[in-house]
Design an enzyme around this catalytic site. Structure first.
Site, PDB file in Angstrom:
ATOM      1  N   CYS A  37      83.018  -2.659  53.563  1.00 27.62           N
ATOM      2  CA  CYS A  37      84.403  -2.954  53.176  1.00 27.62           C
ATOM      3  C   CYS A  37      84.499  -3.042  51.657  1.00 27.62           C
ATOM      4  O   CYS A  37      83.976  -3.983  51.047  1.00 27.62           O
ATOM      5  CB  CYS A  37      84.853  -4.260  53.817  1.00 27.62           C
ATOM      6  SG  CYS A  37      86.448  -4.855  53.230  1.00 27.62           S
ATOM      7  N   CYS A  76      86.432  -6.092  50.467  1.00 28.42           N
ATOM      8  CA  CYS A  76      85.613  -7.304  50.553  1.00 28.42           C
ATOM      9  C   CYS A  76      84.622  -7.361  49.396  1.00 28.42           C
ATOM     10  O   CYS A  76      84.378  -8.430  48.824  1.00 28.42           O
ATOM     11  CB  CYS A  76      84.854  -7.342  51.878  1.00 28.42           C
ATOM     12  SG  CYS A  76      85.923  -7.343  53.326  1.00 28.42           S
ATOM     13  N   ASP A 116      74.571  15.007  14.047  1.00 32.16           N
ATOM     14  CA  ASP A 116      73.473  15.041  13.091  1.00 32.16           C
ATOM     15  C   ASP A 116      72.959  16.489  13.070  1.00 32.16           C
ATOM     16  O   ASP A 116      73.160  17.228  14.034  1.00 32.16           O
ATOM     17  CB  ASP A 116      72.369  14.078  13.551  1.00 32.16           C
ATOM     18  CG  ASP A 116      71.130  14.185  12.698  1.00 32.16           C
ATOM     19  OD1 ASP A 116      71.257  14.134  11.467  1.00 32.16           O
ATOM     20  OD2 ASP A 116      70.030  14.345  13.274  1.00 32.16           O
ATOM     21  N   ASP A 174      69.627  12.344  17.522  1.00 28.40           N
ATOM     22  CA  ASP A 174      68.370  12.374  18.267  1.00 28.40           C
ATOM     23  C   ASP A 174      68.023  11.017  18.866  1.00 28.40           C
ATOM     24  O   ASP A 174      67.025  10.891  19.572  1.00 28.40           O
ATOM     25  CB  ASP A 174      67.215  12.886  17.399  1.00 28.40           C
ATOM     26  CG  ASP A 174      66.970  12.017  16.167  1.00 28.40           C
ATOM     27  OD1 ASP A 174      67.447  10.874  16.152  1.00 28.40           O
ATOM     28  OD2 ASP A 174      66.305  12.488  15.239  1.00 28.40           O
TER      29      ASP A 174
END
Length: 691
Positions: free
Chosen positions: A12, A15, A391, A585
């Site tokens: 559920c 729930c 980069d 990196d």
């Protein structure tokens, strides 16, 4: 302390949301998250309070959903099996009842048998929840609607509603289970065993029992259990499970191999370099399994929405049953029936299940393509990217530098290379390695007095008792040394000065990756407003690469602080409803990765630092994976929005029709379980992205 537990009988979604909210309110809980799709509870609390907090969390499960339990090391009972047999028997009884010509109390009694057979569990859970004060859930809504139908004499309708609800739940469990199995198939990269050499014998054991430094044997067709370096045998390795790259790669003696990959052609011996807990496969599995703990804004909205939606709808149903007959026509049975239909329609399961399932599917689909996303919040942020900064070295280029020119001025070429190699001998930077490789001879480190690295500029050293500067033009200028650049070669220039006298320079070039240009082109076609390249390289080198790849903006000769300043400015420039991504990196660019809305580490296979530093990890060393990652993110968000619009739209329409008396119980059941199943099936499409 942070621990993750498996949950038993968690079916559920509503729930699960209520349990998560309740556990978060427990004193001492730092964070709590339930991943409905993976059936996982992640609980974080202070070490000294953890046992107490855990006991209270168990009590929350017992209070809200007793059938759902936390699986501890001792284990729990297996999950309940399909209710298919019960559905079939109830259906047969229901059809038989329709053929029996009875009326009055006899008719009620014969329909109660299939009703209780198919719905006893729903009724039982509803009663238990009412006793515990947990009223507003789907069990209460179904019980109230069907008991009301029985009360007003709609016996067949009461049975049909409960029957169709259980059939819908069955399909729903099947759809969610199918998605779970698809996601769990990604987890099959976990190795089952390792063959370790001990006392000259080959022993089969668990990978957890193998220590760094030991030697393992991997036969063709077996999964590599631990990270290590090949010490015997050359082979071909399939890394698709880690990188998404379908083409196997050749691995020779001395090269690294990573856990989760498959050895394909020859028997190899590998010296283990890290324990199982630190291996690549464990880091990947942990990242994927725990990605559900970081939720997107859309998911949090749905959780809050469901919390208030159901009580409001129940109150609306009560008003619908009471006010019209009092004020309009006095036909109580008609309006009560409409109110009951209204209740059946109102269950929020389609939203509560399908939206988290969509995000988990998107993360799973990305993982199959070697794209690791640490949470649905990052997936959502990636879908809104408007500016992307890269980069250069190691990201857009191979990072494998080679000396392409040596220009001595006051000393010989060999002497210039010798001094440069001595200066760079303590560095593992790719530029330093290229100089040492080009030098080729023995480096007598006894000639070195000391070496000082000056961030973003180069090296200052004492060699043979003389002061040596080896670095960029800024390093020499700050020392008052006159220098000149290279007009014939494009690359990184290392200038050398000895005791304030300029001695010449060395040019080092880095090759651009084959798919870097394609990646930038695809980003622009996807609507990315601006692409930016940041580099510490010389202006001439950086602009040459930037122009070659088609960047909108290029910033060169940047120190680490300079990169951060540019990123902060770009963050200010982006529209408020968009995000900024930085791709690096993951090692040298950690500060900038942390600044960005979305930090992306590329080429992270085997790199602990990259996996730790970034929000998103591209395991393969290809820039073209970034457009794919953004595409997956955008499609996942689109599917989530489709489910929200579809589920809410259908429910609002049918709710209005139910209030007007146009929609009957059949349409109400479709608006509940039918919409849930369709939304879940749509969510499952997220898993197949990138295939």
């Amino acid at each position: 302390m942070k621990r993750t537990y498996e949950l038993i009988n968690l079916d559920c979604a509503h729930c699960a949301s209520k349990i998560e909210t309740a556990i978060k309110k427990i004193d001492g809980v730092d964070s709590a998250s339930i991943n409905f799709v993976a059936k996982k509870l992640t609980l974080e609390a202070d070490d000294n309070m953890f046992d107490e907090v855990f006991a209270k969390a168990v009590a929350v499960f017992a209070d809200i959903e007793p059938d759902c339990k936390i699986k501890t090391e001792e284990g729990m009972e297996p999950e309940h099996k399909s209710d298919l047999i019960r559905i079939v028997i109830s259906t047969v009884l229901f059809v038989a009842d329709l053929l029996i010509p009875v009326e009055g109390i006899a008719k009620l009694l014969i329909f109660l048998l299939p009703y209780f057979m198919i719905g006893y569990d729903v009724l039982l859970r509803a009663v238990k929840n009412i006793i515990r004060g947990q009223i507003f859930d789907e069990n209460f809504l179904m019980a109230l609607a069907t008991i009301g139908a029985l009360a007003i004499g709609d016996y067949p309708e009461a049975v049909v509603v409960m029957l169709f609800y259980q059939i819908g739940e069955l399909f729903q469990r099947y759809a969610v289970g199918s998605s779970r199995r698809s996601i769990q198939s990604l987890m099959e990269i976990k190795p089952d065993f390792a063959r370790v050499i001990r006392d000259g014998k080959e022993i089969t054991t668990s990978p957890e029992n193998v220590k760094p430094g030991e030697t393992i044997v991997i036969r063709p067709g077996e999964r590599i259990p631990l990270d290590g370096q090949i010490i015997e045998g050359n082979t071909t390795v399939n890394t698709a499970a880690l990188t998404g790259e379908s083409v196997p790669r050749d691995c020779l003696v001395g090269e690294s191999v990573y856990s989760g990959s498959v050895n394909m052609t020859c028997v190899i011996r590998v010296q283990v370099t890290s324990g199982y807990a630190e291996s690549t496969v464990v880091k990947i599995l942990d990242l994927v399994e725990n990605s559900g703990s970081r939720k997107a804004k859309v998911e949090n909205f749905i959780t809050r929405f469901a919390r208030y939606y159901t009580p409001i709808v129940v109150i609306g149903a009560v008003l619908l049953a009471v006010i019209p007959p009092l004020l309009i026509d006095g036909q109580w049975a008609q309006w009560v029936n409409r109110a009951l239909t209204f209740l059946v329609i109102s269950c929020p399961c389609a939203l509560v299940i399908s939206v988290p399932l969509t995000f988990f599917g998107g993360i799973g689909g990305a993982s199959k393509n070697g794209i690791l996303i640490k949470g649905s919040n990052y997936l959502e942020a990636l879908s809104k990217v408007n500016i992307v900064a890269f980069d250069k070295t190691g990201t857009l280029t191979h990072g494998s530098f080679n000396v392409t020119a040596v220009h001595p001025r006051t000393i010989s070429e060999a002497q210039l290379l010798d001094i440069a190699a001595l200066s760079e001998s303590s560095s593992n930077h790719p530029i330093a390695e290229s100089i040492i490789r080009s030098h080729g001879g023995h480096i007598d480190t006894s000639r070195i007095g000391f070496i000082e690295e000056i961030a973003g500029q180069g090296i200052k050293a004492i060699i043979d008792g003389k002061t040596v500067l080896a670095g960029n033009g800024k390093l020499l200028s700050d020392a008052g040394v006159q220098w000149h650049g290279c007009s014939t070669h494009v690359g990184t220039t290392i200038h050398i000065a000895i005791d304030g006298v300029y001695c010449g320079h060395i040019v080092i070039s880095d090759e651009v990756k084959a798919d870097s240009g394609e990646a930038i082109s695809r980003l622009k076609k996807m609507g990315i407003a601006k692409t930016v390249m940041l580099t510490g390289d010389a202006d001439k080198v950086g602009k040459a690469v930037g122009e070659q790849l088609g960047f909108d903006e290029v910033y060169t000769e940047l120190l680490p602080t300079g990169k951060a300043e540019i990123v902060e400015r770009l963050l200010d420039e982006k529209p408020s409803d968009s995000t900024f991504a930085f791709v690096g990196d993951g090692i040298n660019d950690a500060p900038v990765l942390a600044l960005a809305d979305v930090g992306i580490a590329m080429g992270a296979l085997g790199s602990d630092a990259a996996i730790e530093a970034a929000d998103i990890v591209l395991m393969e060393d290809k820039p073209s994976r970034l457009p794919l990652a953004i595409s997956i993110a955008k499609k996942t968000i689109a599917i989530a929005k489709q489910n929200i619009v579809f589920a809410l739209g259908i429910k609002l329409i049918v709710l209005a029709l139910g209030a007007l008396g146009i929609a009957d119980m059949w349409m109400a059941v479709f608006a509940d379980v039918g919409v849930s199943v369709l939304a879940i099936l749509n969510a499952m499409r997220a898993l197949r992205q990138g295939e």
